[in-house]
Design a protein around this motif. Structure first.
Motif, PDB file in Angstrom:
ATOM      1  N   ALA A 185       0.821  -1.213   0.000  1.00 49.04           N
ATOM      2  CA  ALA A 185       0.000   0.000   0.000  1.00 49.04           C
ATOM      3  C   ALA A 185       0.855   1.263   0.000  1.00 49.04           C
ATOM      4  CB  ALA A 185      -0.918  -0.005   1.226  1.00 49.04           C
ATOM      5  N   PHE A 186       0.299   2.331  -0.561  1.00 49.20           N
ATOM      6  CA  PHE A 186       0.934   3.645  -0.473  1.00 49.20           C
ATOM      7  C   PHE A 186       0.509   4.270   0.860  1.00 49.20           C
ATOM      8  CE2 PHE A 186       1.054   4.244  -5.391  1.00 49.20           C
ATOM      9  CZ  PHE A 186       2.001   3.228  -5.466  1.00 49.20           C
ATOM     10  N   TRP A 187       1.010   3.697   1.946  1.00 48.05           N
ATOM     11  CA  TRP A 187       0.535   4.014   3.290  1.00 48.05           C
ATOM     12  C   TRP A 187       0.790   5.458   3.697  1.00 48.05           C
ATOM     13  CZ3 TRP A 187       4.515   5.701   6.279  1.00 48.05           C
ATOM     14  CH2 TRP A 187       5.808   5.330   5.884  1.00 48.05           C
ATOM     15  N   TRP A 188       1.842   6.095   3.174  1.00 46.33           N
ATOM     16  CA  TRP A 188       2.189   7.448   3.586  1.00 46.33           C
ATOM     17  C   TRP A 188       1.135   8.468   3.159  1.00 46.33           C
ATOM     18  CZ3 TRP A 188       4.287   4.671  -0.319  1.00 46.33           C
ATOM     19  CH2 TRP A 188       4.181   5.200  -1.599  1.00 46.33           C
ATOM     20  N   ARG A 189       0.348   8.119   2.133  1.00 47.08           N
ATOM     21  CA  ARG A 189      -0.661   9.059   1.656  1.00 47.08           C
ATOM     22  C   ARG A 189      -1.771   9.272   2.675  1.00 47.08           C
ATOM     23  NH1 ARG A 189      -1.052   7.131  -4.727  1.00 47.08           N
ATOM     24  NH2 ARG A 189       1.003   7.973  -5.316  1.00 47.08           N
ATOM     25  N   ASP A 190      -1.952   8.326   3.572  1.00 50.54           N
ATOM     26  CA  ASP A 190      -2.933   8.505   4.651  1.00 50.54           C
ATOM     27  C   ASP A 190      -2.429   9.478   5.705  1.00 50.54           C
ATOM     28  OD1 ASP A 190      -4.604   6.647   3.453  1.00 50.54           O
ATOM     29  OD2 ASP A 190      -3.731   4.967   4.570  1.00 50.54           O
ATOM     30  N   GLU A 191      -1.113   9.732   5.720  1.00 50.87           N
ATOM     31  CA  GLU A 191      -0.514  10.580   6.752  1.00 50.87           C
ATOM     32  C   GLU A 191      -0.137  11.959   6.221  1.00 50.87           C
ATOM     33  OE1 GLU A 191      -0.403   8.887   9.636  1.00 50.87           O
ATOM     34  OE2 GLU A 191      -1.012   7.060   8.594  1.00 50.87           O
ATOM     35  N   ALA A 192      -0.291  12.211   4.919  1.00 47.85           N
ATOM     36  CA  ALA A 192       0.202  13.449   4.297  1.00 47.85           C
ATOM     37  C   ALA A 192      -0.949  14.258   3.707  1.00 47.85           C
ATOM     38  CB  ALA A 192       1.216  13.109   3.215  1.00 47.85           C
ATOM     39  N   GLU A 193      -0.797  15.572   3.711  1.00 40.30           N
ATOM     40  CA  GLU A 193      -1.792  16.445   3.109  1.00 40.30           C
ATOM     41  C   GLU A 193      -1.721  16.348   1.580  1.00 40.30           C
ATOM     42  OE1 GLU A 193      -1.470  20.429   4.452  1.00 40.30           O
ATOM     43  OE2 GLU A 193      -1.299  19.885   6.572  1.00 40.30           O
ATOM     44  N   PRO A 194      -2.860  16.271   0.899  1.00 44.36           N
ATOM     45  CA  PRO A 194      -2.855  16.158  -0.570  1.00 44.36           C
ATOM     46  C   PRO A 194      -2.069  17.279  -1.251  1.00 44.36           C
ATOM     47  CG  PRO A 194      -5.037  15.675   0.301  1.00 44.36           C
ATOM     48  CD  PRO A 194      -4.224  16.152   1.459  1.00 44.36           C
ATOM     49  N   ALA A 195      -2.188  18.500  -0.725  1.00 43.14           N
ATOM     50  CA  ALA A 195      -1.483  19.618  -1.351  1.00 43.14           C
ATOM     51  C   ALA A 195       0.029  19.428  -1.286  1.00 43.14           C
ATOM     52  CB  ALA A 195      -1.873  20.934  -0.671  1.00 43.14           C
ATOM     53  N   LEU A 196       0.520  18.842  -0.201  1.00 41.39           N
ATOM     54  CA  LEU A 196       1.950  18.615  -0.068  1.00 41.39           C
ATOM     55  C   LEU A 196       2.407  17.466  -0.962  1.00 41.39           C
ATOM     56  CD1 LEU A 196       2.534  19.111   3.771  1.00 41.39           C
ATOM     57  CD2 LEU A 196       2.879  20.735   1.897  1.00 41.39           C
ATOM     58  N   LEU A 197       1.532  16.491  -1.182  1.00 42.56           N
ATOM     59  CA  LEU A 197       1.868  15.425  -2.133  1.00 42.56           C
ATOM     60  C   LEU A 197       2.023  15.994  -3.539  1.00 42.56           C
ATOM     61  CD1 LEU A 197      -0.569  12.635  -0.891  1.00 42.56           C
ATOM     62  CD2 LEU A 197       1.907  12.652  -0.643  1.00 42.56           C
ATOM     63  N   GLU A 198       1.135  16.900  -3.914  1.00 48.40           N
ATOM     64  CA  GLU A 198       1.239  17.548  -5.219  1.00 48.40           C
ATOM     65  C   GLU A 198       2.510  18.387  -5.304  1.00 48.40           C
ATOM     66  OE1 GLU A 198      -2.287  19.761  -5.964  1.00 48.40           O
ATOM     67  OE2 GLU A 198      -3.622  18.022  -5.827  1.00 48.40           O
ATOM     68  N   ALA A 199       2.849  19.063  -4.219  1.00 45.61           N
ATOM     69  CA  ALA A 199       4.061  19.882  -4.210  1.00 45.61           C
ATOM     70  C   ALA A 199       5.310  19.023  -4.373  1.00 45.61           C
ATOM     71  CB  ALA A 199       4.137  20.685  -2.907  1.00 45.61           C
ATOM     72  N   ALA A 200       5.283  17.822  -3.822  1.00 44.68           N
ATOM     73  CA  ALA A 200       6.426  16.918  -3.963  1.00 44.68           C
ATOM     74  C   ALA A 200       6.667  16.583  -5.426  1.00 44.68           C
ATOM     75  CB  ALA A 200       6.188  15.637  -3.163  1.00 44.68           C
ATOM     76  N   LEU A 201       5.593  16.333  -6.167  1.00 45.45           N
ATOM     77  CA  LEU A 201       5.745  16.001  -7.584  1.00 45.45           C
ATOM     78  C   LEU A 201       6.164  17.221  -8.398  1.00 45.45           C
ATOM     79  CD1 LEU A 201       2.722  13.585  -8.095  1.00 45.45           C
ATOM     80  CD2 LEU A 201       5.080  13.068  -7.470  1.00 45.45           C
TER      81      LEU A 201
END
Length: 371
Positions: A340-356
């Motif tokens: 599973a992509f388990w870290w996505r449950d712990e991270a804000e969506p906006a910050l995930l987008e910023a990472a990319l």
């Protein structure tokens, strides 16, 4: 403000050490085919970056998911080759009925002292007393987040052999570990224990535990081959042509354990960006990739989850099988299944987008360098 200046001082020391390690040819060990990763102008750039960067998510705000490994599972390895992520670059490998540990760092902090320095995000997924006899401990290099004195001494009565790059054994001997348990290897040298063959392979990094011992010990990646599988452990490395040579000489690999974390464009020649980690896996002719060197200590400026998010995106684009197990989860080498992509449950969506978005910026900067 006081904390910021302490960070500034610490980073300046780190930067000076990095420059000395990677650009002075008179040192005993050095990276072949590399003309230094940190120019003098980089020192100020690194320090400024640490002072100015506003951290959004340097560490988790909630406990990370963790599977406690049952004692019976540790003490009775089955016929199938399996691995467990224990944290950072510490991996427990069960292969041909043997137990192997890579870079065991079990202390609370990756630091010369336990009252300061990067503190782990999560507890250990096992009890030390539950570990069985350990056939071999494999060490990649002597930095504090990979070579931990207290962990080795706590394990010593269970360990049969320590496999280390040249001169790293001097640390172990000084700590009281018996000389006849230590095997030191140069790049491309191998050592066999029963059905297991361990080969020290090149890496592009540096070594040292203080300001006066730069590159006095060798750094290495490792190929670990048994009847049940062929594994690659990267240790720390920048991306370089050596991965392709390792793949041609010792691959293909059933599983690659690849450094993916503590990176920055300013020091990418000694720590890969996640997209480069995926390329290294392809160069190595790997079948499945498990990113390591992340999610345990805060050692750079990226968000704690960014390495996994960027690696997942790069793996999807390159059709690479990526394994991202929760710490303590058993992964079968030959039939790993989905994780599973388990870290996505712990991270804000906006910050995930910023990472990319940061990945795209780094890619553009790397292309500009090559022009």
């Amino acid at each position: 403000m006081k904390i910021r200046w302490l960070v500034f001082a610490g980073v300046l020391v780190m930067a000076v050490s990095l420059f000395k390690a990677c650009s002075t040819p008179e040192q005993k060990f050095y990276n072949t085919g590399m003309a230094g990763s940190a120019a003098a102008s980089n020192l100020w750039e690194i320090a400024k970056m640490y002072l100015r960067t506003e951290r959004k998510a340097p560490s988790p705000t909630a406990p990370l998911p963790l599977r406690q490994i049952p004692a019976g599972e540790l003490s009775a390895p089955g016929d199938q080759a399996t691995v467990y992520r224990l944290g950072h670059s510490s991996i427990l490998i069960q292969l041909d009925g043997h137990t192997v540990l890579t870079d065991p760092v079990f202390s609370d902090r990756a630091s010369p002292v336990q009252w300061a320095g990067p503190k782990r995000f999560h507890p250990l997924p096992f009890a030390l007393d539950d570990l069985p006899t350990i056939t071999a401990v494999v060490i990649s290099h002597d930095h504090y987040d990979h070579l931990d004195r207290d962990s080795l001494l706590a394990l010593d009565n269970k360990v049969g052999t320590y496999l280390v790059p040249l001169k790293v054994g001097n640390h172990l001997r000084r700590w009281g570990i018996a000389d006849d348990k230590i095997v030191e290897l140069d790049w491309w040298q191998s050592h066999r224990i029963a059905s297991l063959q361990f080969t020290a392979t090149p890496a592009q990094h540096f070594s040292g535990r203080g300001l006066s011992d730069r590159d006095e010990t060798l750094w290495a990646s490792w190929a670990i081959k048994g009847q049940g599988g062929n594994l690659f452990f990267s240790g720390d490395s920048g991306y370089f042509g050596g991965f392709r040579e390792i793949g041609e000489r010792l691959g293909p690999f059933d599983l690659t354990l690849i450094e993916t974390g503590a990176y920055n464009l300013l020091w990418s020649k000694v720590h890969m960006l996640p997209e480069q980690s995926v390329q290294a896996h392809l160069d190595l002719k790997g079948r499945a990739m498990l990113p390591i060197h992340n999610s345990t200590f805060d050692l750079a400026l990226h968000d704690w989850f960014e390495p996994l998010e960027r690696a997942a995106a790069a793996a999807w684009e390159r059709n690479v099988t990526l394994l991202t197990p929760i710490m303590g989860t058993q992964v079968t080498v030959q039939q790993p299944g989905k994780t599973a992509f388990w870290w996505r449950d712990e991270a804000e969506p906006a910050l995930l987008e910023a990472a990319l978005a940061g990945a795209e910026q780094d890619a553009a900067a790397l292309k500009a360098r090559q022009r």
